[in-house]
Design a protein around this motif. Structure first.
Motif, PDB file in Angstrom:
ATOM      1  N   ASP A   1     -34.703  -2.790  20.639  1.00  0.00           N
ATOM      2  CA  ASP A   1     -34.849  -1.474  21.283  1.00  0.00           C
ATOM      3  C   ASP A   1     -35.910  -1.468  22.375  1.00  0.00           C
ATOM      4  O   ASP A   1     -36.450  -0.435  22.718  1.00  0.00           O
ATOM      5  CB  ASP A   1     -35.159  -0.395  20.236  1.00  0.00           C
ATOM      6  CG  ASP A   1     -36.513  -0.616  19.550  1.00  0.00           C
ATOM      7  OD1 ASP A   1     -37.185  -1.628  19.844  1.00  0.00           O
ATOM      8  OD2 ASP A   1     -36.901   0.235  18.728  1.00  0.00           O
ATOM      9  N   GLY A   2     -36.202  -2.643  22.909  1.00  0.00           N
ATOM     10  CA  GLY A   2     -37.174  -2.720  24.001  1.00  0.00           C
ATOM     11  C   GLY A   2     -38.547  -3.198  23.579  1.00  0.00           C
ATOM     12  O   GLY A   2     -39.404  -3.436  24.433  1.00  0.00           O
ATOM     13  N   THR A   3     -38.787  -3.318  22.267  1.00  0.00           N
ATOM     14  CA  THR A   3     -40.062  -3.817  21.765  1.00  0.00           C
ATOM     15  C   THR A   3     -39.844  -5.153  21.072  1.00  0.00           C
ATOM     16  O   THR A   3     -38.997  -5.261  20.183  1.00  0.00           O
ATOM     17  CB  THR A   3     -40.694  -2.825  20.761  1.00  0.00           C
ATOM     18  OG1 THR A   3     -40.967  -1.588  21.427  1.00  0.00           O
ATOM     19  CG2 THR A   3     -41.994  -3.375  20.196  1.00  0.00           C
TER      20      THR A   3
ATOM     21  N   ASN B   1     -21.991   4.254  21.080  1.00  0.00           N
ATOM     22  CA  ASN B   1     -22.087   5.025  22.325  1.00  0.00           C
ATOM     23  C   ASN B   1     -23.501   5.563  22.546  1.00  0.00           C
ATOM     24  O   ASN B   1     -23.704   6.699  22.974  1.00  0.00           O
ATOM     25  CB  ASN B   1     -21.068   6.163  22.322  1.00  0.00           C
ATOM     26  CG  ASN B   1     -19.646   5.654  22.172  1.00  0.00           C
ATOM     27  OD1 ASN B   1     -19.289   4.627  22.745  1.00  0.00           O
ATOM     28  ND2 ASN B   1     -18.840   6.343  21.384  1.00  0.00           N
ATOM     29  N   GLY B   2     -24.497   4.718  22.200  1.00  0.00           N
ATOM     30  CA  GLY B   2     -25.893   5.026  22.486  1.00  0.00           C
ATOM     31  C   GLY B   2     -26.627   5.824  21.433  1.00  0.00           C
ATOM     32  O   GLY B   2     -27.810   6.133  21.618  1.00  0.00           O
TER      33      GLY B   2
ATOM     34  N   GLY C   1     -18.047   0.472  27.540  1.00  0.00           N
ATOM     35  CA  GLY C   1     -18.264  -0.913  27.154  1.00  0.00           C
ATOM     36  C   GLY C   1     -17.657  -1.208  25.792  1.00  0.00           C
ATOM     37  O   GLY C   1     -16.914  -0.400  25.221  1.00  0.00           O
ATOM     38  N   THR C   2     -17.987  -2.363  25.233  1.00  0.00           N
ATOM     39  CA  THR C   2     -17.422  -2.779  23.941  1.00  0.00           C
ATOM     40  C   THR C   2     -18.518  -3.206  22.959  1.00  0.00           C
ATOM     41  O   THR C   2     -18.252  -3.978  22.044  1.00  0.00           O
ATOM     42  CB  THR C   2     -16.436  -3.944  24.136  1.00  0.00           C
ATOM     43  OG1 THR C   2     -17.140  -5.056  24.720  1.00  0.00           O
ATOM     44  CG2 THR C   2     -15.273  -3.554  25.024  1.00  0.00           C
ATOM     45  N   SER C   3     -19.718  -2.699  23.145  1.00  0.00           N
ATOM     46  CA  SER C   3     -20.809  -3.104  22.257  1.00  0.00           C
ATOM     47  C   SER C   3     -21.159  -1.999  21.268  1.00  0.00           C
ATOM     48  O   SER C   3     -21.044  -0.808  21.567  1.00  0.00           O
ATOM     49  CB  SER C   3     -22.048  -3.491  23.067  1.00  0.00           C
ATOM     50  OG  SER C   3     -22.575  -2.383  23.753  1.00  0.00           O
ATOM     51  N   PHE C   4     -21.572  -2.407  20.068  1.00  0.00           N
ATOM     52  CA  PHE C   4     -22.157  -1.491  19.093  1.00  0.00           C
ATOM     53  C   PHE C   4     -23.117  -2.283  18.221  1.00  0.00           C
ATOM     54  O   PHE C   4     -23.057  -3.510  18.149  1.00  0.00           O
ATOM     55  CB  PHE C   4     -21.073  -0.812  18.236  1.00  0.00           C
ATOM     56  CG  PHE C   4     -20.505  -1.684  17.145  1.00  0.00           C
ATOM     57  CD1 PHE C   4     -20.969  -1.591  15.840  1.00  0.00           C
ATOM     58  CD2 PHE C   4     -19.508  -2.614  17.419  1.00  0.00           C
ATOM     59  CE1 PHE C   4     -20.454  -2.399  14.840  1.00  0.00           C
ATOM     60  CE2 PHE C   4     -18.987  -3.421  16.422  1.00  0.00           C
ATOM     61  CZ  PHE C   4     -19.463  -3.323  15.127  1.00  0.00           C
TER      62      PHE C   4
END
Length: 341
Positions: free
Chosen positions: A12-14, A299-300, A320-323
């Motif tokens: 998550d960015g960390t 979806n975020g 997109g196709t990610s989860f």
């Protein structure tokens, strides 16, 4: 079909330097609260200044007593304080019934943790303080036969003599913080004690307690059916090396169990990507258990989703196709994922 995973430290960015996880011994009996500290530590992990950690535990209270259980920091220095910043945290407990299975507690905690955000800095006193250098980061008081699941992310700002302790102590002690600080780690002798929930020794059960250097798994998938989170039992031993590449890793700082495989990869964040851009529908099905509740980022947005063999979890990706997927405590491993158009 097998998955070839890439392991990572960031979801998550960390960047997470280490993931401290404990679910063993999973059950807490009164015989683990009988020391001068009135309890035990499940982990005692040395910490390094400047690094970020996540720590999680999953336990059941079978002691017949009210316990204080949680995650804290011990300072063994008699001259220098420490500084910790709590970045995320959540803790949940609940009585488990047919209508309220343990995986609901695990999913509620996991979802709350992933959505949490805070910046709370605490000072860890020196070892000669009234709490003997111990500061809890999160804890709760639990009575009765309840399941407890907690997780915290923290950064070590300063301190060269700090340790992370996952602990459980008798809550009837007014000075429980000091008691938690002096708890000794689960020993080989402790593992020969009888687990009141199973009537077998604590050591006969499998454990994932230890430190993992990578908290994330990335896998690219086609439209075949794939299985993951696949800890497998064989004669009471967890076999982590399964069909997938790089899904599991051996922990360090383990307890003296005969085998320290990670059944289910609890708390690990899976990031999946579908290689077929037209396949936007995803189906998740438990393969070992009849049902479960998982936490996914679709979806975020992080959400929880129920799934069973007869009624799998299904969702559609809009961009997109990610989860992402997390297996909360209380669930079984061995889950199938399939992309379709």
């Amino acid at each position: 079909m097998a998955i070839s995973f890439t392991q990572g430290k960031d979801y998550d960015g960390t960047s997470i330097n280490s993931f401290i996880y404990s679910n063993g011994p999973e059950n807490i009996g009164a015989n683990l609260l009988d020391t001068s500290a009135y309890g035990r530590a499940f982990t005692i992990i040395p910490l390094t200044a400047g690094q970020v950690y996540e720590a999680e535990f999953y336990n059941w209270n079978y002691s017949g007593k009210t316990i204080q259980i949680g995650i804290g920091i011990k300072n063994t220095s008699s001259s220098s304080t420490g500084s910790i910043t709590i970045l995320k945290s959540a803790i949940k407990s609940g009585t488990v019934t047919t209508s309220n299975p343990s995986y609901i507690v695990g999913a509620e905690m996991t979802l709350e943790f992933l959505k949490s955000s805070k910046s709370q800095t605490v000072t860890v006193p020196v070892g000669t303080s009234s709490t003997l250098g111990f500061t809890p980061l999160l804890s709760t008081s639990v009575m009765g036969t309840k399941v407890i699941n907690g997780r915290v992310r923290f950064k070590v700002n300063s301190g060269s003599s700090l340790q992370c302790k996952i602990f459980a102590v008798d809550a009837s002690q007014a000075d429980w913080e000091k008691r938690a600080g002096i708890t000794a780690k689960i020993s080989s002798a402790d593992l020969n004690l009888i687990d009141p929930a199973t009537n077998k020794t604590y050591g006969s059960n499998s454990s994932a307690t230890g430190v993992y250097s990578n908290i994330q798994r990335y896998g690219a998938l086609g439209t075949s059916e794939y299985a993951f989170a696949m800890g497998k039992f064989s004669n009471g031993i967890v076999i982590s090396a399964n069909n997938n590449t790089n899904e599991f890793q051996n922990p360090t700082n383990t307890l003296p169990f005969s085998q320290n495989g990670n059944l289910g990869n609890y708390g690990i964040v899976y990031a999946f990507y579908g290689t077929n851009t037209n396949a936007k529908k995803v189906t998740l099905t438990p393969k070992q258990s009849s049902s479960g509740r998982y936490v996914v980022k679709v979806n975020g947005t992080w959400v929880s989703t129920d799934a069973s063999k007869t009624s799998p979890a299904k969702f559609t990706l809009t961009s997109g196709t990610s989860f992402w997927f997390v297996l909360p405590g209380g669930n079984y491993g061995d889950v199938s994922v399939q992309y379709s158009a």
